[in-house]
Design an enzyme around this catalytic site. Structure first.
Site, PDB file in Angstrom:
ATOM      1  N   ASP A  78       0.804  -1.209   0.000  1.00  0.00           N
ATOM      2  CA  ASP A  78       0.000   0.000   0.000  1.00  0.00           C
ATOM      3  C   ASP A  78       0.845   1.272   0.000  1.00  0.00           C
ATOM      4  O   ASP A  78       1.882   1.332   0.677  1.00  0.00           O
ATOM      5  CB  ASP A  78      -0.861  -0.038   1.274  1.00  0.00           C
ATOM      6  CG  ASP A  78      -1.749   1.161   1.453  1.00  0.00           C
ATOM      7  OD1 ASP A  78      -2.763   1.237   0.740  1.00  0.00           O
ATOM      8  OD2 ASP A  78      -1.441   2.025   2.310  1.00  0.00           O
ATOM      9  N   GLU A  83       1.388  -0.492  -4.992  1.00  0.00           N
ATOM     10  CA  GLU A  83       0.481   0.616  -5.286  1.00  0.00           C
ATOM     11  C   GLU A  83       1.283   1.895  -5.467  1.00  0.00           C
ATOM     12  O   GLU A  83       1.897   2.401  -4.536  1.00  0.00           O
ATOM     13  CB  GLU A  83      -0.542   0.839  -4.170  1.00  0.00           C
ATOM     14  CG  GLU A  83      -1.608   1.828  -4.613  1.00  0.00           C
ATOM     15  CD  GLU A  83      -2.272   2.621  -3.501  1.00  0.00           C
ATOM     16  OE1 GLU A  83      -3.364   3.132  -3.745  1.00  0.00           O
ATOM     17  OE2 GLU A  83      -1.693   2.756  -2.411  1.00  0.00           O
TER      18      GLU A  83
HETATM   19  C1  GLC Z   1      -3.817   3.464  -0.268  1.00  0.00           C
HETATM   20  C2  GLC Z   1      -5.129   2.736  -0.138  1.00  0.00           C
HETATM   21  C3  GLC Z   1      -6.139   3.698   0.392  1.00  0.00           C
HETATM   22  C4  GLC Z   1      -5.696   4.166   1.757  1.00  0.00           C
HETATM   23  C5  GLC Z   1      -4.294   4.737   1.708  1.00  0.00           C
HETATM   24  C6  GLC Z   1      -3.702   4.874   3.079  1.00  0.00           C
HETATM   25  O1  GLC Z   1      -3.858   4.465  -1.215  1.00  0.00           O
HETATM   26  O2  GLC Z   1      -5.501   2.154  -1.349  1.00  0.00           O
HETATM   27  O3  GLC Z   1      -7.420   3.132   0.444  1.00  0.00           O
HETATM   28  O4  GLC Z   1      -6.577   5.127   2.238  1.00  0.00           O
HETATM   29  O5  GLC Z   1      -3.403   3.959   0.975  1.00  0.00           O
HETATM   30  O6  GLC Z   1      -3.337   3.625   3.590  1.00  0.00           O
END
Ligand code: GLC
Ligand code: MG
Length: 588
Positions: free
Chosen positions: A232, A305
């Site tokens: 993440d 991500e």
């Molecule tokens: C990422 C997740 C999101 C979350 C953020 C903080 O972007 O996909 O849903 O709010 O990280 O962890």
């Protein structure tokens, strides 16, 4: 080593002009499971509730694993299931080693893994390295400066304003969820950094104890039988080093918005995309590879991500000497369309942006939705959902589907009063729709019955989206034709087609609005995808794109509203496509 071997198998040639794009001719070298996998994202809170409390849970997921098997997906990645006060619905973790009680227990998780193994499905967990919850024992100990935890987070005294004498945050840095990225802690008498909500303090990766602790998290879940992690929020993992006086630099205004609370108001030069972040991912890769070396079994994977630009994202893949993440997510089909709108040339641009920047020998992937972005059917238009699912399944590499995109779910209509997403809640009733992510998180639509079959209980944690009476698994499974059935035929084609798994890719545009993609492999049938992104009927001559394509092409799969007939031959020299019509044809 592997990199150099692959390099010799791949020949990339990049051209320009109409129809001339990237081509790679690869051999049929055996691919590891993830290189051609169909990944399916589950948002556990909204997938399936088993105990009537209106909140999805692990037993709910286990009860629906056969649905995933039936879809034909390879692996499911679960958004966070760990102990959490749920300020950011699980992305604020208070115990990285245990399960959120409303989702179940560790025993339930083990039962899920066991059932998944029986069905030959892989389970991937969300790894949230950037921050913990402020209710984590680590943070509580850090507030108290307990030995070993003093520097677990990014603490700072702040600055004294020379004119007023008041204490101020160390910098002007902004969080993603609107407002300052610094929060004063009374007890410790210091500010802490939080790139997300106040309740999500950033872990300090310049502290080796934190680095070790987070590797323990990876090993712990690998030992529980997971097949990898979706990592993440990587871009904000590291911040720039402070100067000799311990001061951080301010960011400057971008001019992109005049809302001073919006993250886009300032640059993120010092708080995102630091080189140390890339190195940390390489270290995690080593953790995974070591685990495989010691315990055997299949490869486990890292999905990253990142919405960062290619110069940064592509580094996650690794370099000449080091393996990195298997798949940094490719969000271009989302972001380019968000910025520019859907058209054949913008889709082409999104494909170019990944394939022309990806290091040779690496594996591409295609994503059209997740729990942070508007539903694909809402973003692109419901008439384009089959076309977009086709793209994800037809382009080379791995595919990623967010739960519900296979049935064409649309955004929920969530009022300000019902808004629960912190990004929305940190704004106001006039602008919350710009920020809230609740619309794409509504409960999954299983049936046309009460609460869409998501729960037997009286209510759901977020309201259902409109249209579930027709857009649901039960109805689409019994219909002659449906988005769901088209999706399943796409997965089946991917799995059976050597051309899709190993073939080369060429794409271009015909008659301005029609995207054409050719996948080809020696001694295998060629596949041709045609999608009319325009609003007028277009007649195309496919031989203008590939002069060898003159004989009739056999129709394999068509979008829901197409009136053509599968198993029929169509003349590529004069093939007419209705607005939004999407077709997959074969030379066989
Ligand atoms: C990422 C997740 C999101 C979350 C953020 C903080 O972007 O996909 O849903 O709010 O990280 O962890
Ligand atoms: Mg429940």
């Amino acid at each position: 080593m592997r990199f150099f071997l692959l390099l010799t198998f791949f020949i990339f040639s990049v051209g320009s002009g109409n129809g001339c794009q990237l081509e790679n001719s690869s051999t049929e070298a055996t691919k590891d499971w993830w290189e051609t996998a169909q990944f399916y994202q589950i948002y556990p809170r909204s997938f399936k509730d088993s105990d009537g409390d209106g909140i999805g849970d692990l037993n709910g997921i286990t009860s629906k694993l056969e649905y995933l098997k039936d879809l034909g997906v390879t692996a499911a990645w679960l958004s966070p299931i760990f102990t959490s006060p749920m300020v950011d619905f699980g992305y604020d973790i208070s115990d990285f080693f245990d399960i959120q009680p409303e989702y179940g227990t560790l025993e339930d998780f083990r039962a899920l893994i066991k059932r998944a193994k029986e069905l030959d499905l892989k389970i991937i967990l969300d790894f949230v390295p950037n921050h913990s919850s402020n209710e984590s024992s680590w943070f509580k100990k850090s507030v108290k400066r307990e030995k070993g935890y003093e520097d677990y987070y990014v603490w700072h005294d702040g600055k004294i304003n020379a004119t007023t004498g008041d204490r101020e945050p160390p910098t002007n840095w902004l969080q993603y969820f609107r407002g300052s990225a610094w929060e004063w802690n009374e007890e410790r008498q210091q500010y802490y950094l939080h790139q997300f909500a106040v309740q999500q303090p950033d872990l300090n990766y310049r502290n080796p104890l934190v680095v070790d602790q987070m590797k323990r998290v990876l090993r712990y879940w690998l030992n529980e039988g997971v097949s990898g992690f979706r990592c993440d929020a990587l871009p904000p993992l590291f911040e720039v080093l402070p100067d000799a006086d311990g001061q951080f630099p301010d960011e400057v205004m971008t001019g992109a918005t005049d809302d001073p609370d919006d993250r886009d108001y300032l640059t993120t030069t010092y708080i995102e995309n630091q080189p140390e972040t890339i190195d940390m991912v390489y270290q995690w890769r080593t953790v995974l590879d070591d685990h495989k070396r010691i315990f055997g079994g299949n490869s486990s994977v890292l999905l990253i991500e990142t919405y960062s630009a290619a110069w940064f994202s592509m580094q996650f893949y690794g370099n000449r000497s080091t393996e990195g993440a298997h798949l940094p997510f490719n969000f271009n089909l989302i972001t380019v369309m968000e910025q520019k709108g859907l058209s054949a040339s913008h889709v082409q641009e999104a494909i170019d942006l990944w394939l022309n920047n990806m290091p040779a020998g690496r594996t591409a992937n295609w994503v059209i939705g997740n729990h942070d972005k508007r539903r694909a059917a809402s973003r692109y238009g419901e008439e384009h959902i089959d076309a977009m699912n086709m793209l994800v399944m037809i382009l080379p590499g791995a595919s990623v589907t967010y739960q519900g995109e296979e049935i064409g779910m649309t955004d929920g209509d969530i009022s300000w009063e019902d808004t629960v997403d912190p990004w929305g809640c940190n704004s106001n009733p006039d602008i919350y729709e710009q920020y809230t992510r609740d619309p794409e998180r509504t409960p999954f639509q299983w049936t046309s019955g009460s609460n869409a079959g998501f729960t037997d209980g009286p209510s759901t944690w977020l309201p259902l989206a409109d249209g579930y009476e027709t857009v649901n698994v039960e109805t689409e499974s019994s219909a002659d034709r449906s988005h769901l059935k088209i999706y399943k035929s796409l997965v089946a084609l991917r799995k059976s087609s050597k051309t899709l798994q190993n073939g080369s890719t060429k794409y271009g545009i015909l008659e301005e609005d029609v995207l054409v993609i050719r996948r080809s492999l020696t001694n295998s049938p060629t596949l041709v995808v045609l999608i009319n992104f325009g609003t007028e009927t277009k007649t195309v001559d496919v031989s203008q794109f590939d002069k060898s394509l003159t004989a009739n092409l056999n129709l394999l799969i068509r979008s829901l509203d197409s009136t053509k007939t599968e198993g029929t031959g169509y003349d590529p020299l004069s093939l007419s496509l209705e607005p939004a019509e999407a077709l997959i044809l074969t030379t066989e």
